[in-house]
Structure formats: structure tokens, C-alpha cells
Design an enzyme around this catalytic site. Structure first.
Site, PDB file in Angstrom:
ATOM      1  CB  ALA A  32      -0.965  -0.005   1.184  1.00 22.25           C
ATOM      2  CG  HIS A  34       2.163   6.165   1.824  1.00 24.94           C
ATOM      3  ND1 HIS A  34       3.217   6.815   2.406  1.00 24.94           N
ATOM      4  CD2 HIS A  34       1.771   5.227   2.717  1.00 24.94           C
ATOM      5  CE1 HIS A  34       3.438   6.327   3.591  1.00 24.94           C
ATOM      6  NE2 HIS A  34       2.582   5.345   3.812  1.00 24.94           N
ATOM      7  N   GLY A  36       5.431   8.470   1.474  1.00 24.36           N
ATOM      8  CA  GLY A  36       6.316   8.226   2.628  1.00 24.36           C
ATOM      9  C   GLY A  36       7.282   7.089   2.323  1.00 24.36           C
ATOM     10  CG  HIS A  37       5.848   3.071   1.838  1.00 27.27           C
ATOM     11  ND1 HIS A  37       4.484   3.172   1.726  1.00 27.27           N
ATOM     12  CD2 HIS A  37       6.090   2.340   2.949  1.00 27.27           C
ATOM     13  CE1 HIS A  37       3.916   2.530   2.732  1.00 27.27           C
ATOM     14  NE2 HIS A  37       4.866   2.018   3.489  1.00 27.27           N
ATOM     15  CD  GLN A  61       3.997  -5.854  11.366  1.00 33.96           C
ATOM     16  OE1 GLN A  61       4.967  -6.366  10.859  1.00 33.96           O
ATOM     17  NE2 GLN A  61       3.839  -4.536  11.395  1.00 33.96           N
ATOM     18  CB  SER A 188      -0.917   2.258   4.323  1.00 24.88           C
ATOM     19  OG  SER A 188       0.432   2.165   3.956  1.00 24.88           O
TER      20      SER A 188
HETATM   21  O1  PAF Z   1       6.545  -0.459   9.291  1.00 27.69           O
HETATM   22  C1  PAF Z   1       6.118  -1.420   8.614  1.00 27.69           C
HETATM   23  O2  PAF Z   1       5.571  -1.262   7.530  1.00 27.69           O
HETATM   24  C2  PAF Z   1       6.252  -2.824   9.183  1.00 27.69           C
HETATM   25  O3  PAF Z   1       6.099  -2.826  10.558  1.00 27.69           O
HETATM   26  C3  PAF Z   1       7.557  -3.531   8.779  1.00 27.69           C
HETATM   27  C4  PAF Z   1       8.763  -2.820   9.364  1.00 27.69           C
HETATM   28  C5  PAF Z   1       7.660  -3.568   7.259  1.00 27.69           C
HETATM   29  C6  PAF Z   1       7.555  -4.950   9.306  1.00 27.69           C
HETATM   30  O4  PAF Z   1       6.493  -5.692   8.805  1.00 27.69           O
END
Ligand code: PAF
Length: 283
Positions: A32, A34, A36-37, A61, A188
Site C-alpha cells: 500500500a 505512498h 512516505g515509502h 504483527q 497507508s
Molecule cells: O513499518 C512497517 O511497515 C512494518 O512494521 C515492517 C517494518 C515492514 C515490518 O512488517
């Protein structure tokens, strides 16, 4: 752009790149994607020769199956975005079993208390899941550097602790928070906000900026009370926590000490969307 779905395949390509003297930069994501990524990728491109973006929605997680199910998945769009923006990018896009093997389980970590405060208090097992997947990714990709956003500042400090404790030779690079024009931290989850809530959510950053101003003259106790009251009066946002904490230990501040670095942290709900943000405080 090259897309790898299997560990052995990506390991082979990395080995070759390393044998040619190229440094490897990893940007772990859950997709997803954006701006920021993309800014993390830009930082990685500046600092390393071959950048790999991992896209993997990590089941361990999520403390709540409904959250995992609702998490946005836009794989075609993500790949298109990366291909349009960057010329020589690699993407690691594994299935859960490929990354975890047959048992999709979290390891239990001791992050010296970093994992028990704030997000850790409200999202049980979350940081064990993050630690587990990041460890798998580091062991597979063996990057020289890995890039994480400061929006998830607690996660960033936990990953630093993870590399320290496990001895994995990865340099962790924290990258500044990217914000929308309103000040709202890019996430996201913002896509799931109604347009009204998206506008109103800028209140979170406005509050943090006010806190930054108050920190010079007021006590942490006063500021905490002030923030809580400000949110109590808000018709759209519900505060989950506000804390001023030491930026290294993430322990709640008792008394300001010169030489220490502090940050203010907020988690709040806009409808059923949970948003987090934080800001550095001058001391
Ligand atoms: O920040 C995230 O998007 C997630 O926590 C990560 C670091 C990719 C681990 O799944």
C-alpha cells in the site's frame, strides 16, 4: 525492475551484487505504498548501490485478525508505482510460507523494555511480530543498510535494539516523517479516512507542534493534562495515549535533564482508524 518471490532467488542475486562490490539497501514495507515509502526508497538510493523494497503484510504483527484482513493490499499498484518512479529497483515479494517456513509464529524478544510502553501496551505481541519478520528479512537480504520511517519511532528504536542484540551487521537508518499538506503524517491508513476525518486528523500534528512550543517552559505533567483536555473537547478524534518520553529508552519523562533527547508521542482514533505520530522536542 526485478521482482523476486523466492528467498533462494533473491539471495543469489544479492550474492552476485555483493561480489561486484555493490552495497545493498533494504526498505521493508507492508505494501500500500505512498509518498512516505517512496521517500525511504529515495534515501536508500542516495546511500546504497542496489535497493530492495520488500512487500509483505506480516501476519504475526497484527494482534487482531480483523485488522490483518482489512489491511490494504494493492500489489499491482505498488509495483507500478515503483517501476514508474525508479529505474533499477529490486522488489522482494514473498508469500508467508516462503518467508516463515511452515510455522508462522513470532519469536519472543526482550527489547529491554522498549516493547512494553506505548504501542506495546496497546498492541499485544506487535513488536515480537515486527522483530520476527525484520530478523527474517535481514537474514535473507543481508543488507548493509535498512531504512525505516521515524513515524514509527518506537519500531525504529526496537529494530536498532534488535540488530544490537542479535549482532546482525545492518546499519539502521531513520528517515524523517513525510507529511500531507495539512501536516498529517503519511500513512497507508490515511486512505481509509473519510475526507472529513482526513482533514480533521491534522489536529494531531497541530497538537504536537503546540507541545513542541510548550516544552521549553512547561512541565511534562502540565503538557500531558493540556493535551488530554484538548482532545476531550474534540468532536472527531479520540486520544488513546499521549506521552513525552526519552528518545533512547522511550521511558516516560520524570524530570527534564539537559543533554537528554525527548520526543512527544500520540496515538488517536479518527472513527475506527488508528493514527500515530510523534515529534522531537528541543531540550
Ligand atoms: O513499518 C512497517 O511497515 C512494518 O512494521 C515492517 C517494518 C515492514 C515490518 O512488517
Amino acid at each position: 525492475m526485478q521482482v523476486f518471490r523466492e528467498k533462494e532467488e533473491v539471495k543469489k542475486a544479492i550474492q552476485k551484487a555483493k561480489s561486484e562490490g555493490r552495497s545493498i539497501g533494504l526498505v521493508p514495507t507492508m505494501g500500500a505504498l505512498h509518498e512516505g515509502h517512496l521517500s525511504l526508497v529515495e534515501n536508500a538510493i542516495k546511500e546504497t548501490d542496489q535497493v530492495i523494497v520488500s512487500i509483505f503484510v506480516n501476519p504475526t504483527q497484527f494482534d487482531n485478525p480483523e485488522d490483518l484482513e482489512k489491511y490494504p493490499r494493492t500489489p499491482d499498484q505498488d509495483l507500478q508505482l515503483l517501476a514508474d518512479r525508479f529505474s533499477n529497483i529490486w522488489v522482494f515479494f514473498p508469500e508467508a510460507q516462503e518467508l516463515y517456513g511452515n510455522e508462522i509464529l513470532s519469536e519472543n524478544f526482550d527489547f529491554d523494555g522498549l516493547e512494553t510502553v506505548m504501542e506495546g501496551k496497546y498492541r499485544s505481541g506487535h513488536f515480537d511480530g515486527v522483530g520476527t519478520v525484520v530478523k527474517h528479512l535481514f537474514e535473507t537480504i543481508t543488507p548493509h543498510k535498512a531504512f525505516f520511517g521515524e513515524k514509527d519511532f518506537q519500531q525504529l528504536q526496537i529494530i536498532r535494539k534488535l540488530t544490537h542484540k542479535t549482532g546482525l551487521p545492518v546499519e539502521i537508518v531513520g528517515c524523517p516523517i513525510l507529511r500531507e499538506d495539512s501536516g498529517l503524517a503519511r500513512s497507508s491508513r490515511n486512505e481509509r479516512l473519510s475526507s472529513q476525518n482526513r482533514e480533521k486528523a491534522a489536529f494531531i500534528y497541530e497538537t504536537l507542534k503546540e507541545v513542541q512550543g510548550l516544552f521549553g517552559t512547561e512541565s511534562a505533567e502540565y503538557i500531558e493534562k493540556w493535551v488530554k483536555e484538548r482532545f476531550e473537547d474534540h468532536p472527531y478524534l479520540k486520544l488513546e495515549y499521549f506521552e513525552i518520553a526519552d528518545a533512547q529508552t522511550l521511558k516516560k519523562i520524570n524530570r527534564k535533564q539537559s543533554g537528554n533527547q525527548y520526543r512527544a508521542f500520540i496515538a488517536a482514533y479518527a472513527g475506527d482508524i488508528r493514527l500515530i505520530d510523534n515529534i522531537a522536542l528541543d531540550n
